[in-house]
Design an enzyme around this catalytic site. Structure first.
Site, PDB file in Angstrom:
ATOM      1  N   ARG A 192       0.847  -1.202   0.000  1.00 16.64           N
ATOM      2  CA  ARG A 192       0.000   0.000   0.000  1.00 16.64           C
ATOM      3  C   ARG A 192       0.871   1.236   0.000  1.00 16.64           C
ATOM      4  O   ARG A 192       1.810   1.337   0.781  1.00 16.64           O
ATOM      5  CB  ARG A 192      -0.855   0.057   1.281  1.00 16.64           C
ATOM      6  CG  ARG A 192      -2.099  -0.699   1.223  1.00 16.64           C
ATOM      7  CD  ARG A 192      -3.086  -0.417   2.317  1.00 16.64           C
ATOM      8  NE  ARG A 192      -2.730   0.414   3.442  1.00 16.64           N
ATOM      9  CZ  ARG A 192      -3.617   0.974   4.258  1.00 16.64           C
ATOM     10  NH1 ARG A 192      -4.911   0.816   4.037  1.00 16.64           N
ATOM     11  NH2 ARG A 192      -3.244   1.682   5.281  1.00 16.64           N
ATOM     12  N   THR A 219      -1.502   7.331  -0.347  1.00 22.65           N
ATOM     13  CA  THR A 219      -2.813   7.128  -0.984  1.00 22.65           C
ATOM     14  C   THR A 219      -3.520   5.857  -0.514  1.00 22.65           C
ATOM     15  O   THR A 219      -4.716   5.689  -0.763  1.00 22.65           O
ATOM     16  CB  THR A 219      -2.639   7.020  -2.509  1.00 22.65           C
ATOM     17  OG1 THR A 219      -1.844   5.849  -2.781  1.00 22.65           O
ATOM     18  CG2 THR A 219      -1.935   8.250  -3.079  1.00 22.65           C
ATOM     19  N   ASP A 255       0.058  -1.281  12.144  1.00 20.17           N
ATOM     20  CA  ASP A 255       0.573  -1.876  10.909  1.00 20.17           C
ATOM     21  C   ASP A 255       1.045  -3.301  11.209  1.00 20.17           C
ATOM     22  O   ASP A 255       2.054  -3.504  11.892  1.00 20.17           O
ATOM     23  CB  ASP A 255       1.735  -1.031  10.369  1.00 20.17           C
ATOM     24  CG  ASP A 255       2.183  -1.509   9.002  1.00 20.17           C
ATOM     25  OD1 ASP A 255       2.499  -2.714   8.860  1.00 20.17           O
ATOM     26  OD2 ASP A 255       2.221  -0.702   8.064  1.00 20.17           O
ATOM     27  N   ASP A 285       4.678  -4.293  10.122  1.00 21.01           N
ATOM     28  CA  ASP A 285       5.697  -3.641  10.954  1.00 21.01           C
ATOM     29  C   ASP A 285       5.756  -4.270  12.337  1.00 21.01           C
ATOM     30  O   ASP A 285       6.839  -4.459  12.899  1.00 21.01           O
ATOM     31  CB  ASP A 285       5.386  -2.141  11.090  1.00 21.01           C
ATOM     32  CG  ASP A 285       5.813  -1.349   9.864  1.00 21.01           C
ATOM     33  OD1 ASP A 285       6.587  -1.892   9.052  1.00 21.01           O
ATOM     34  OD2 ASP A 285       5.374  -0.196   9.724  1.00 21.01           O
TER      35      ASP A 285
HETATM   36  C1  PRP Z   1      -1.317  -4.338   4.677  1.00 24.62           C
HETATM   37  C2  PRP Z   1      -2.093  -5.617   4.907  1.00 24.62           C
HETATM   38  C3  PRP Z   1      -2.948  -5.709   3.691  1.00 24.62           C
HETATM   39  C4  PRP Z   1      -3.243  -4.270   3.384  1.00 24.62           C
HETATM   40  C5  PRP Z   1      -4.637  -3.949   3.817  1.00 24.62           C
HETATM   41  O1  PRP Z   1      -0.241  -4.558   3.851  1.00 24.62           O
HETATM   42  O2  PRP Z   1      -1.274  -6.717   5.095  1.00 24.62           O
HETATM   43  O3  PRP Z   1      -2.314  -6.345   2.597  1.00 24.62           O
HETATM   44  O4  PRP Z   1      -2.301  -3.487   4.115  1.00 24.62           O
HETATM   45  O5  PRP Z   1      -4.994  -2.673   3.446  1.00 24.62           O
HETATM   46  P1  PRP Z   1      -6.099  -2.379   2.334  1.00 24.62           P
HETATM   47  O6  PRP Z   1      -7.270  -3.237   2.662  1.00 24.62           O
HETATM   48  O7  PRP Z   1      -6.402  -0.910   2.540  1.00 24.62           O
HETATM   49  O8  PRP Z   1      -5.511  -2.638   0.992  1.00 24.62           O
HETATM   50  P2  PRP Z   1       0.833  -3.411   3.478  1.00 24.62           P
HETATM   51  O9  PRP Z   1       0.528  -2.848   2.122  1.00 24.62           O
HETATM   52  O10 PRP Z   1       0.949  -2.438   4.600  1.00 24.62           O
HETATM   53  O11 PRP Z   1       2.158  -4.226   3.269  1.00 24.62           O
HETATM   54  P3  PRP Z   1       3.012  -5.132   4.278  1.00 24.62           P
HETATM   55  O12 PRP Z   1       2.202  -6.360   4.534  1.00 24.62           O
HETATM   56  O13 PRP Z   1       4.236  -5.391   3.488  1.00 24.62           O
HETATM   57  O14 PRP Z   1       3.284  -4.344   5.528  1.00 24.62           O
HETATM   58  N1  URA Z   2      -2.615  -2.423   6.999  1.00 19.66           N
HETATM   59  C1  URA Z   2      -2.303  -2.666   8.293  1.00 19.66           C
HETATM   60  O1  URA Z   2      -1.303  -3.352   8.576  1.00 19.66           O
HETATM   61  N2  URA Z   2      -3.065  -2.113   9.235  1.00 19.66           N
HETATM   62  C2  URA Z   2      -4.147  -1.360   8.968  1.00 19.66           C
HETATM   63  O2  URA Z   2      -4.821  -0.896   9.900  1.00 19.66           O
HETATM   64  C3  URA Z   2      -4.459  -1.124   7.618  1.00 19.66           C
HETATM   65  C4  URA Z   2      -3.690  -1.673   6.656  1.00 19.66           C
END
Ligand code: PRP
Ligand code: URA
Length: 197
Positions: free
Chosen positions: A92, A96, A188, A191
């Site tokens: 993500r 945005t 997150d 993280d």
């Molecule tokens: C997080 C999570 C989902 C997404 C959800 O991943 O694991 O894939 O956000 O958000 P959405 O429903 O608004 O799309 P992120 O993109 O933060 O990547 P990561 O798992 O590498 O931290």
């Molecule tokens: N991705 C996350 O890890 N946490 C949130 O709350 C939304 C997107």
């Protein structure tokens, strides 16, 4: 399930505990999400004689959405050791919240498999819909999704684009904040799993 969830939510939970509890809750969710998979009868011999039993009788493909979905993978493979694993990498944008793809490797024969997509956070639903679009394009017909925290907005988006996909989640939170994070959520997930905050 809910004592595990509250530990994940707690901002004081360190990554080592977070990873362990993520596995625990994923085991419970996987058991729920695979309850209706087809099984086949088999017989084994115990030390006291023959016994009837059942085992999974379907091809299962588990697809973690990177990176956070990896925190659920060991739990799924613990329950479904013969499942094959596909990977979808989505990130993500921090400003945005729009997801973009950076990796995909899926096994063949998705058409005849039960596909279990795992991603702990369903926020806007953008990532889930992008991943489901890719699975569909690769031929997947039977898809279910497991997450750990869902927002109503994400559920609505998935239902609009993929009405036949069942979503398994222990909780539906209030909604999203201005940064599109789930409130109260758990922050997150990636993280917190890997200590990269
Ligand atoms: C997080 C999570 C989902 C997404 C959800 O991943 O694991 O894939 O956000 O958000 P959405 O429903 O608004 O799309 P992120 O993109 O933060 O990547 P990561 O798992 O590498 O931290
Ligand atoms: N991705 C996350 O890890 N946490 C949130 O709350 C939304 C997107």
């Amino acid at each position: 399930m809910h004592d595990a969830l509250v530990t994940l939510r707690d901002a004081a939970t360190p990554p080592e505990t977070f990873r362990r509890i993520a596995v625990r809750i994923s085991l419970l969710l996987t058991a729920e999400a695979t309850r209706d998979l087809p099984t086949a009868a088999l017989r084994v011999v115990t030390p006291l004689g023959p016994a009837a039993g059942r085992q999974i009788g379907a091809n299962v493909v588990v697809v973690p959405v990177l990176r956070a979905g990896l925190g659920m993978l060991d739990a799924v493979l613990e329950l479904l050791p013969n499942a094959r694993v596909g990977h979808i990498g989505l990130q993500r944008d921090e400003m945005t919240a729009v997801a973009s793809r950076y990796y995909a490797k899926l096994p063949p024969d998705l058409r005849t498999s039960y596909v279990l997509m795992i991603d702990p956070m369903l926020a806007t639903g953008g990532s889930a819909v992008a991943a489901l679009d890719m699975l569909r394009a690769a031929g997947a017909a039977q898809v279910r999704m497991i997450c750990i925290v869902a927002a109503p907005e994400g559920i609505a988006l998935v239902e609009r684009h993929h009405p036949d996909v069942h979503i398994y989640t222990p909780v539906i939170d209030q909604g999203l904040n201005a940064q599109k994070f789930i409130v109260p959520g758990l922050g997150d997930f990636g993280d917190r799993l890997y200590g990269t905050a």
